[in-house]
Motif scaffolding. Structure first.
Motif, PDB file in Angstrom:
ATOM      1  N   ALA A 164       0.818  -1.217   0.000  1.00 56.44           N
ATOM      2  CA  ALA A 164       0.000   0.000   0.000  1.00 56.44           C
ATOM      3  C   ALA A 164       0.850   1.265   0.000  1.00 56.44           C
ATOM      4  O   ALA A 164       0.562   2.223  -0.724  1.00 56.44           O
ATOM      5  N   ALA A 165       1.905   1.291   0.820  1.00 58.99           N
ATOM      6  CA  ALA A 165       2.738   2.493   0.917  1.00 58.99           C
ATOM      7  C   ALA A 165       3.436   2.782  -0.408  1.00 58.99           C
ATOM      8  O   ALA A 165       3.490   3.934  -0.863  1.00 58.99           O
ATOM      9  N   VAL A 166       3.956   1.731  -1.040  1.00 54.76           N
ATOM     10  CA  VAL A 166       4.631   1.913  -2.337  1.00 54.76           C
ATOM     11  C   VAL A 166       3.626   2.330  -3.402  1.00 54.76           C
ATOM     12  O   VAL A 166       3.914   3.193  -4.241  1.00 54.76           O
ATOM     13  N   LEU A 167       2.446   1.730  -3.362  1.00 56.29           N
ATOM     14  CA  LEU A 167       1.399   2.076  -4.316  1.00 56.29           C
ATOM     15  C   LEU A 167       1.026   3.549  -4.182  1.00 56.29           C
ATOM     16  O   LEU A 167       0.899   4.269  -5.186  1.00 56.29           O
ATOM     17  N   LEU A 168       0.882   4.019  -2.953  1.00 57.19           N
ATOM     18  CA  LEU A 168       0.525   5.420  -2.725  1.00 57.19           C
ATOM     19  C   LEU A 168       1.632   6.353  -3.208  1.00 57.19           C
ATOM     20  O   LEU A 168       1.357   7.387  -3.819  1.00 57.19           O
ATOM     21  N   ARG A 169       2.887   5.981  -2.952  1.00 53.94           N
ATOM     22  CA  ARG A 169       3.999   6.805  -3.441  1.00 53.94           C
ATOM     23  C   ARG A 169       4.000   6.864  -4.963  1.00 53.94           C
ATOM     24  O   ARG A 169       4.319   7.906  -5.555  1.00 53.94           O
ATOM     25  N   THR A 170       3.656   5.747  -5.591  1.00 52.02           N
ATOM     26  CA  THR A 170       3.609   5.711  -7.052  1.00 52.02           C
ATOM     27  C   THR A 170       2.521   6.639  -7.577  1.00 52.02           C
ATOM     28  O   THR A 170       2.734   7.406  -8.527  1.00 52.02           O
ATOM     29  N   VAL A 171       1.361   6.562  -6.956  1.00 53.28           N
ATOM     30  CA  VAL A 171       0.240   7.420  -7.372  1.00 53.28           C
ATOM     31  C   VAL A 171       0.614   8.893  -7.219  1.00 53.28           C
ATOM     32  O   VAL A 171       0.417   9.695  -8.134  1.00 53.28           O
ATOM     33  N   THR A 172       1.163   9.261  -6.056  1.00 56.30           N
ATOM     34  CA  THR A 172       1.489  10.671  -5.836  1.00 56.30           C
ATOM     35  C   THR A 172       2.616  11.135  -6.753  1.00 56.30           C
ATOM     36  O   THR A 172       2.612  12.289  -7.208  1.00 56.30           O
ATOM     37  N   ALA A 173       3.563  10.246  -7.071  1.00 56.30           N
ATOM     38  CA  ALA A 173       4.645  10.621  -7.985  1.00 56.30           C
ATOM     39  C   ALA A 173       4.090  10.907  -9.382  1.00 56.30           C
ATOM     40  O   ALA A 173       4.465  11.901 -10.023  1.00 56.30           O
ATOM     41  N   VAL A 174       3.189  10.035  -9.844  1.00 60.36           N
ATOM     42  CA  VAL A 174       2.579  10.243 -11.165  1.00 60.36           C
ATOM     43  C   VAL A 174       1.720  11.504 -11.156  1.00 60.36           C
ATOM     44  O   VAL A 174       1.778  12.327 -12.085  1.00 60.36           O
ATOM     45  N   TYR A 175       0.947  11.694 -10.097  1.00 59.34           N
ATOM     46  CA  TYR A 175       0.079  12.871 -10.028  1.00 59.34           C
ATOM     47  C   TYR A 175       0.897  14.158  -9.896  1.00 59.34           C
ATOM     48  O   TYR A 175       0.494  15.206 -10.419  1.00 59.34           O
ATOM     49  N   ASP A 176       2.029  14.079  -9.197  1.00 53.10           N
ATOM     50  CA  ASP A 176       2.908  15.249  -9.131  1.00 53.10           C
ATOM     51  C   ASP A 176       3.361  15.645 -10.532  1.00 53.10           C
ATOM     52  O   ASP A 176       3.350  16.828 -10.895  1.00 53.10           O
ATOM     53  N   GLY A 177       3.781  14.641 -11.304  1.00 51.90           N
ATOM     54  CA  GLY A 177       4.234  14.911 -12.665  1.00 51.90           C
ATOM     55  C   GLY A 177       3.117  15.450 -13.544  1.00 51.90           C
ATOM     56  O   GLY A 177       3.313  16.413 -14.299  1.00 51.90           O
ATOM     57  N   GLY A 179       0.447  16.982 -12.488  1.00 53.15           N
ATOM     58  CA  GLY A 179       0.091  18.306 -11.992  1.00 53.15           C
ATOM     59  C   GLY A 179       1.028  19.369 -12.533  1.00 53.15           C
ATOM     60  O   GLY A 179       0.598  20.464 -12.911  1.00 53.15           O
ATOM     61  N   LEU A 180       2.319  19.054 -12.585  1.00 56.88           N
ATOM     62  CA  LEU A 180       3.292  19.994 -13.132  1.00 56.88           C
ATOM     63  C   LEU A 180       3.045  20.225 -14.621  1.00 56.88           C
ATOM     64  O   LEU A 180       3.094  21.351 -15.110  1.00 56.88           O
ATOM     65  N   TYR A 181       2.763  19.147 -15.349  1.00 52.99           N
ATOM     66  CA  TYR A 181       2.458  19.263 -16.772  1.00 52.99           C
ATOM     67  C   TYR A 181       1.194  20.097 -16.987  1.00 52.99           C
ATOM     68  O   TYR A 181       1.123  20.944 -17.878  1.00 52.99           O
ATOM     69  N   ASP A 182       0.209  19.869 -16.135  1.00 54.83           N
ATOM     70  CA  ASP A 182      -1.057  20.595 -16.240  1.00 54.83           C
ATOM     71  C   ASP A 182      -0.853  22.089 -15.977  1.00 54.83           C
ATOM     72  O   ASP A 182      -1.547  22.930 -16.544  1.00 54.83           O
ATOM     73  N   MET A 183       0.100  22.421 -15.105  1.00 53.02           N
ATOM     74  CA  MET A 183       0.384  23.821 -14.805  1.00 53.02           C
ATOM     75  C   MET A 183       1.021  24.542 -15.988  1.00 53.02           C
ATOM     76  O   MET A 183       0.767  25.715 -16.234  1.00 53.02           O
ATOM     77  N   THR A 184       1.878  23.831 -16.715  1.00 53.91           N
ATOM     78  CA  THR A 184       2.651  24.476 -17.783  1.00 53.91           C
ATOM     79  C   THR A 184       2.046  24.277 -19.168  1.00 53.91           C
ATOM     80  O   THR A 184       2.392  25.003 -20.095  1.00 53.91           O
ATOM     81  N   GLN A 185       1.168  23.288 -19.309  1.00 48.96           N
ATOM     82  CA  GLN A 185       0.591  22.981 -20.620  1.00 48.96           C
ATOM     83  C   GLN A 185      -0.933  22.893 -20.507  1.00 48.96           C
ATOM     84  O   GLN A 185      -1.541  21.874 -20.814  1.00 48.96           O
ATOM     85  N   GLN A 186      -1.557  23.978 -20.071  1.00 49.50           N
ATOM     86  CA  GLN A 186      -2.986  23.930 -19.789  1.00 49.50           C
ATOM     87  C   GLN A 186      -3.831  23.660 -21.032  1.00 49.50           C
ATOM     88  O   GLN A 186      -4.962  23.195 -20.924  1.00 49.50           O
ATOM     89  N   ALA A 187      -3.287  23.941 -22.209  1.00 43.69           N
ATOM     90  CA  ALA A 187      -4.036  23.681 -23.439  1.00 43.69           C
ATOM     91  C   ALA A 187      -4.093  22.189 -23.747  1.00 43.69           C
ATOM     92  O   ALA A 187      -4.825  21.770 -24.649  1.00 43.69           O
TER      93      ALA A 187
END
Length: 222
Positions: A164-177, A179-187
């Motif tokens: 579970a802990a590794v799975l959660l870290r994986t989810v947050t790592a992907v969502y972090d990435g 989220g960053l893409y969404d901030m810079t490439q909103q189109a």
């Protein structure tokens, strides 16, 4: 009129000091998060913070001696706030709807909020600010622990799994990435949605229990 002013003054005096201190700290923490969301960490000054919080520089220095200490406290406050929000939103669902898919949707909704995007700004800024980096050294661990605890309250069958802990870290790592893409490439937000859908599909293949709540998915799906 004089009597009225005196009564109002007495009411203010009766507010416990601890509550006043906490209210002041909260105003400062929320102010710095919104300043960072608006301007970025590097461009945010303590003058910006005190103006937004409507407090004196002396009050800021008393509660938080450095800008880095303030943003570190603000980040922790925001994580705790979002964890409580996550638990509240999941608990408000019908029990049959409290699925891993619902949890992923709620978690992603936080990444779409300006306050939470400020956290990504801080993670990036910490690379070039030694004081901030030192304060936030264990921040990812704390973040994961808080989210895992929240998940265990509403989807215990997933949170109790060994990975579970590794799975959660994986989810947050992907969502972090994302989220960053969404901030810079909103189109290109449709691409973010496509990646999220693909990532969810991968999770269900890794652990069929993650597919609960997805039509055609579940523990018996081939």
């Amino acid at each position: 009129m004089p009597g009225s002013r005196r009564r109002h003054s007495e009411e203010r005096v009766r507010i416990p000091r601890a509550e006043r201190v906490e209210a002041m700290r909260l105003r400062l923490m929320e102010a710095v998060i919104w300043c960072i969301a608006d301007k970025g960490y590097a461009a945010t000054s303590t003058n910006d913070v005190v103006r937004r919080a409507k407090v004196s520089r002396g009050a800021l220095a008393h509660h938080f001696p450095t800008k880095a200490a303030l943003v570190n406290a603000a980040a922790g406050h925001l994580v705790d706030k979002r964890a409580a929000d996550f638990e509240s939103r999941m608990s408000s669902l019908d029990p049959k709807d409290r699925t891993p898919l619902a949890a992923l949707d709620i978690l992603w909704s936080f990444y779409e909020q300006p306050e939470c995007r400020a956290l990504m700004e801080l993670s990036i800024a910490a690379r070039h600010d030694s004081e901030l980096r030192a304060l936030m050294a264990n921040w990812d661990d704390v973040y994961s622990e808080v989210l895992l605890k929240s998940a265990s309250e509403v989807i215990p069958e997933i949170a109790a799994k060994p990975h579970a802990a590794v799975l959660l870290r994986t989810v947050t790592a992907v969502y972090d990435g994302l989220g960053l893409y969404d901030m810079t490439q909103q189109a290109q937000r449709e691409r973010v949605a496509e990646v999220r859908a693909f990532f969810t599909e991968m999770l269900t293949r890794l652990d069929p229990a993650m597919g609960s709540g997805i039509p055609g998915r579940g523990p018996d799906h081939d």
